[in-house]
Scaffold this motif. Structure first.
Motif, PDB file in Angstrom:
ATOM      1  N   GLU A  46       5.856  44.965  44.982  1.00  0.00           N
ATOM      2  CA  GLU A  46       6.132  45.502  42.898  1.00  0.00           C
ATOM      3  C   GLU A  46       7.117  46.677  43.106  1.00  0.00           C
ATOM      4  OE1 GLU A  46       3.363  41.963  43.317  1.00  0.00           O
ATOM      5  OE2 GLU A  46       2.803  44.528  43.596  1.00  0.00           O
ATOM      6  N   PRO A  47       7.773  46.780  42.522  1.00  0.00           N
ATOM      7  CA  PRO A  47       8.407  48.312  41.930  1.00  0.00           C
ATOM      8  C   PRO A  47       7.897  48.838  40.902  1.00  0.00           C
ATOM      9  CG  PRO A  47      10.322  46.423  41.087  1.00  0.00           C
ATOM     10  CD  PRO A  47       9.032  45.585  42.337  1.00  0.00           C
ATOM     11  N   GLU A  48       8.004  50.170  41.042  1.00  0.00           N
ATOM     12  CA  GLU A  48       7.702  51.223  39.826  1.00  0.00           C
ATOM     13  C   GLU A  48       8.407  50.682  39.378  1.00  0.00           C
ATOM     14  OE1 GLU A  48       4.810  52.777  39.796  1.00  0.00           O
ATOM     15  OE2 GLU A  48       4.154  52.215  42.165  1.00  0.00           O
ATOM     16  N   ALA A  49       7.964  51.289  37.771  1.00  0.00           N
ATOM     17  CA  ALA A  49       9.088  51.400  36.871  1.00  0.00           C
ATOM     18  C   ALA A  49       9.890  51.907  37.241  1.00  0.00           C
ATOM     19  CB  ALA A  49       8.378  52.007  35.733  1.00  0.00           C
ATOM     20  N   PRO A  50      11.191  51.958  36.296  1.00  0.00           N
ATOM     21  CA  PRO A  50      12.168  52.287  37.049  1.00  0.00           C
ATOM     22  C   PRO A  50      12.845  52.881  36.711  1.00  0.00           C
ATOM     23  CG  PRO A  50      13.462  49.825  36.027  1.00  0.00           C
ATOM     24  CD  PRO A  50      11.838  50.466  35.984  1.00  0.00           C
ATOM     25  N   PRO A  51      13.337  54.017  37.147  1.00  0.00           N
ATOM     26  CA  PRO A  51      13.864  55.945  36.407  1.00  0.00           C
ATOM     27  C   PRO A  51      14.906  54.771  36.049  1.00  0.00           C
ATOM     28  CG  PRO A  51      14.332  55.568  38.700  1.00  0.00           C
ATOM     29  CD  PRO A  51      13.982  54.393  38.789  1.00  0.00           C
ATOM     30  N   PRO A  52      15.188  55.654  34.405  1.00  0.00           N
ATOM     31  CA  PRO A  52      16.320  56.031  33.805  1.00  0.00           C
ATOM     32  C   PRO A  52      18.087  56.345  34.795  1.00  0.00           C
ATOM     33  CG  PRO A  52      15.234  58.116  33.374  1.00  0.00           C
ATOM     34  CD  PRO A  52      14.832  57.593  34.418  1.00  0.00           C
ATOM     35  N   ARG A  89      12.285  37.555  36.943  1.00  0.00           N
ATOM     36  CA  ARG A  89      11.289  38.672  37.340  1.00  0.00           C
ATOM     37  C   ARG A  89      11.134  39.306  35.551  1.00  0.00           C
ATOM     38  NH1 ARG A  89       9.781  43.523  40.946  1.00  0.00           N
ATOM     39  NH2 ARG A  89       8.832  42.156  42.585  1.00  0.00           N
ATOM     40  N   ILE A  90       9.858  39.473  35.324  1.00  0.00           N
ATOM     41  CA  ILE A  90       9.714  39.981  34.181  1.00  0.00           C
ATOM     42  C   ILE A  90       8.184  41.375  34.212  1.00  0.00           C
ATOM     43  CG2 ILE A  90       8.267  40.219  31.644  1.00  0.00           C
ATOM     44  CD1 ILE A  90       9.235  37.396  31.626  1.00  0.00           C
ATOM     45  N   GLN A  91       8.197  43.011  33.670  1.00  0.00           N
ATOM     46  CA  GLN A  91       7.371  43.671  34.489  1.00  0.00           C
ATOM     47  C   GLN A  91       7.235  44.304  33.032  1.00  0.00           C
ATOM     48  OE1 GLN A  91       7.057  45.336  38.194  1.00  0.00           O
ATOM     49  NE2 GLN A  91       7.191  47.469  37.341  1.00  0.00           N
ATOM     50  N   LEU A  92       6.167  44.699  33.068  1.00  0.00           N
ATOM     51  CA  LEU A  92       6.012  45.739  32.082  1.00  0.00           C
ATOM     52  C   LEU A  92       4.703  47.160  33.043  1.00  0.00           C
ATOM     53  CD1 LEU A  92       3.988  43.048  30.019  1.00  0.00           C
ATOM     54  CD2 LEU A  92       6.551  44.679  29.140  1.00  0.00           C
ATOM     55  N   THR A  93       4.853  47.959  31.947  1.00  0.00           N
ATOM     56  CA  THR A  93       4.071  49.488  32.398  1.00  0.00           C
ATOM     57  C   THR A  93       3.420  49.988  31.447  1.00  0.00           C
ATOM     58  OG1 THR A  93       5.618  49.364  34.693  1.00  0.00           O
ATOM     59  CG2 THR A  93       4.380  51.244  34.374  1.00  0.00           C
ATOM     60  N   LYS A  94       2.886  50.552  31.474  1.00  0.00           N
ATOM     61  CA  LYS A  94       2.195  51.302  30.185  1.00  0.00           C
ATOM     62  C   LYS A  94       0.571  52.117  31.367  1.00  0.00           C
ATOM     63  CE  LYS A  94       0.555  51.726  26.135  1.00  0.00           C
ATOM     64  NZ  LYS A  94      -0.590  53.026  26.261  1.00  0.00           N
ATOM     65  N   ALA A  95       1.084  53.250  30.494  1.00  0.00           N
ATOM     66  CA  ALA A  95      -0.087  54.354  30.881  1.00  0.00           C
ATOM     67  C   ALA A  95      -1.050  54.658  29.636  1.00  0.00           C
ATOM     68  CB  ALA A  95       0.863  56.442  30.939  1.00  0.00           C
ATOM     69  N   PHE A  96      -2.204  54.875  30.221  1.00  0.00           N
ATOM     70  CA  PHE A  96      -3.209  54.553  29.170  1.00  0.00           C
ATOM     71  C   PHE A  96      -3.797  56.424  29.295  1.00  0.00           C
ATOM     72  CE2 PHE A  96      -3.169  50.358  30.231  1.00  0.00           C
ATOM     73  CZ  PHE A  96      -3.391  49.671  29.008  1.00  0.00           C
ATOM     74  N   SER A  97      -3.812  57.051  30.221  1.00  0.00           N
ATOM     75  CA  SER A  97      -4.494  58.207  30.223  1.00  0.00           C
ATOM     76  C   SER A  97      -3.254  59.170  31.197  1.00  0.00           C
ATOM     77  CB  SER A  97      -5.770  58.125  30.234  1.00  0.00           C
ATOM     78  OG  SER A  97      -6.110  58.206  31.965  1.00  0.00           O
ATOM     79  N   GLU A  98      -3.369  60.430  31.518  1.00  0.00           N
ATOM     80  CA  GLU A  98      -3.134  60.628  32.331  1.00  0.00           C
ATOM     81  C   GLU A  98      -3.641  60.845  34.063  1.00  0.00           C
ATOM     82  OE1 GLU A  98      -3.935  65.174  31.868  1.00  0.00           O
ATOM     83  OE2 GLU A  98      -3.467  65.560  30.266  1.00  0.00           O
ATOM     84  N   TRP A  99      -3.755  59.658  33.861  1.00  0.00           N
ATOM     85  CA  TRP A  99      -4.744  59.483  35.298  1.00  0.00           C
ATOM     86  C   TRP A  99      -4.803  58.297  35.156  1.00  0.00           C
ATOM     87  CZ3 TRP A  99      -9.608  58.054  36.954  1.00  0.00           C
ATOM     88  CH2 TRP A  99     -10.742  58.387  35.618  1.00  0.00           C
ATOM     89  N   VAL A 100      -4.373  57.255  34.591  1.00  0.00           N
ATOM     90  CA  VAL A 100      -4.877  55.946  34.538  1.00  0.00           C
ATOM     91  C   VAL A 100      -3.623  54.694  34.175  1.00  0.00           C
ATOM     92  CG1 VAL A 100      -5.482  53.706  34.171  1.00  0.00           C
ATOM     93  CG2 VAL A 100      -7.190  55.384  33.629  1.00  0.00           C
ATOM     94  N   ASP A 101      -2.910  53.954  35.020  1.00  0.00           N
ATOM     95  CA  ASP A 101      -2.014  53.299  34.525  1.00  0.00           C
ATOM     96  C   ASP A 101      -1.390  51.687  34.885  1.00  0.00           C
ATOM     97  OD1 ASP A 101      -0.278  55.944  33.994  1.00  0.00           O
ATOM     98  OD2 ASP A 101      -0.009  56.224  36.052  1.00  0.00           O
ATOM     99  N   LEU A 102      -1.390  50.892  34.451  1.00  0.00           N
ATOM    100  CA  LEU A 102      -1.703  49.811  34.471  1.00  0.00           C
ATOM    101  C   LEU A 102      -0.035  49.120  34.139  1.00  0.00           C
ATOM    102  CD1 LEU A 102      -3.593  47.270  34.727  1.00  0.00           C
ATOM    103  CD2 LEU A 102      -3.136  47.011  32.744  1.00  0.00           C
ATOM    104  N   PHE A 103       0.171  48.247  35.708  1.00  0.00           N
ATOM    105  CA  PHE A 103       1.659  47.429  35.090  1.00  0.00           C
ATOM    106  C   PHE A 103       1.172  45.784  35.800  1.00  0.00           C
ATOM    107  CE2 PHE A 103       1.833  49.450  39.821  1.00  0.00           C
ATOM    108  CZ  PHE A 103       2.555  48.891  40.407  1.00  0.00           C
ATOM    109  N   GLY A 104       1.498  45.364  35.561  1.00  0.00           N
ATOM    110  CA  GLY A 104       1.858  43.768  36.022  1.00  0.00           C
ATOM    111  C   GLY A 104       3.085  42.983  35.678  1.00  0.00           C
TER     112      GLY A 104
END
Length: 369
Positions: free
Chosen positions: A29-35, A311-326
């Motif tokens: 899975e790709p990371e959240a795409p850059p601008p 494809r549908i992908q969501l990315t969320k950063a919950f703190s400075e060191w926790v990321d969740l994507f699915g």
């Protein structure tokens, strides 16, 4: 190109000899795409060595790999290196070279469990030249590049030994024209006779945040069974809304018939560190024995039949060191009769938790389900 070559050098070694310049990798899975249209990551550079801004930069990486079973073993040494020479002044120019070397330290054995593409050569020491070119602005040309090079903005990757000419942007519409051509580069072929990659493109920015591009590519690939000659056209668009919403799309035709459509959308909610990615791809016509660039895996996987993939992908950063994507990937072959081992329907759902920025040695830890 640097990042691709380093990754390729790190992953090579377990596939059969083939023509394609890059070997097949596991789907991730790709990371959240850059601008969109953000500048590529810069290569590490030294401070200018002269007052006019001239500089010298480069890198070299080495990797030793040892593998064994109860009765066999294999030891290999790999190295990837690159050098970039840039001049300053009114008319700057640059020279860029990247290559890779390999040494089979305990000799080659075609019957070995660990036999791979490097063992198919006559010598235990092999080398590959990834790119070697010189470039500079010349007159009204924003870029003139000569040598072995890779162009990623074309409908399919253009990898060749030749020349690229690209004008600066003209008028308020940002009109730009480019052309390129040369002998196709297929790293695992013994002869480049009869191979050719060439094309032309034009782009413009007719309104704020929008860009249109039209490409033409001509590809020739000589094989043992004959010469493939293919003409590819593609119309693409890009629309950005203040770096928050990005829309992109490409529609192509192969030999006068529609080939595929690729649509992508991204939404970035910076304040909440949240992003949403949507993508849709559809292949309209069968991809059989074509030029290598259009269907690099034909010799191994045979014909690729029409299909649709979402494809549908969501990315969320919950703190400075926790990321969740699915996300979700859904693929459907148009005709059930075409479904096979490498051309099939699937539903894939995934969720990944990444812990980083707070771990020692600047490391990260990921969990995927």
């Amino acid at each position: 190109v640097q990042e691709e070559a380093e990754e390729q050098a790190g992953e090579e070694g377990d596939s059969e000899p083939a023509q394609e310049p890059a070997e097949e990798e596991e789907v991730e899975e790709p990371e959240a795409p850059p601008p969109a249209e953000a500048p590529a990551a810069e290569e590490p550079t030294l401070e200018p060595t002269s007052e006019d801004g001239a500089s010298l930069s480069g890198f070299i990486t080495a990797r030793y790999r040892a593998r064994w079973t109860g009765e066999e073993e294999d030891q290999d040494l790999y190295a990837v290196g690159a050098i970039d020479i840039l001049t300053g002044g009114k008319d700057p120019w640059g020279i860029h070279v990247m290559g890779r070397g390999a040494w089979d330290m305990d000799g080659r054995d075609s019957a070995s469990t660990f036999y791979h593409v490097d063992d198919s050569y006559d010598s235990a020491v092999t080398g590959r030249l990834y790119h070697a070119y010189a470039d500079a602005p010349v007159g009204s040309m924003d870029l003139v590049r000569v040598g072995r090079q890779v162009i990623f903005d074309t409908p399919v990757r253009a990898y060749f030994d030749g020349a690229l000419l690209e004008t600066a942007e003209f008028f308020d519409l940002g009109l730009q024209v480019g052309a390129y051509g040369g002998v196709s580069t297929h790293l695992f072929e013994s002869s480049a006779s009869g191979d050719f990659t060439g094309g032309a493109y034009t782009s413009l920015r007719p309104w704020y945040g929008g860009k249109l591009r039209f490409d033409y590519m001509h590809l020739q690939d000589e094989t043992q069974l004959g010469t493939n000659k293919d003409d590819l056209l593609q119309l693409g668009f890009r629309q950005h809304f203040d770096r928050v919403v990005q829309l992109e799309g490409d529609y192509s035709w192969l030999e006068g018939e529609r080939r595929d459509v690729d649509l992508r959308g991204n939404w970035f909610y910076t304040e909440q560190e949240f992003s949403l990615q949507l993508a849709y791809y559809e292949l309209f016509q069968e991809q059989g024995q074509l030029s290598l660039e259009l269907n690099p895996f034909y010799n191994s996987l045979r014909t690729l039949f029409p299909y649709r993939q979402t494809r549908i992908q969501l990315t969320k950063a919950f703190s400075e060191w926790v990321d969740l994507f699915g996300g979700v990937d859904l693929r459907r072959v148009d005709d059930e009769g075409d479904i096979g081992k490498f051309n099939r329907d699937f539903d894939r759902y995934y969720l990944t938790l990444v812990l980083g920025k707070g771990l020692p040695l600047d490391s990260s830890l990921g969990f995927r389900g």
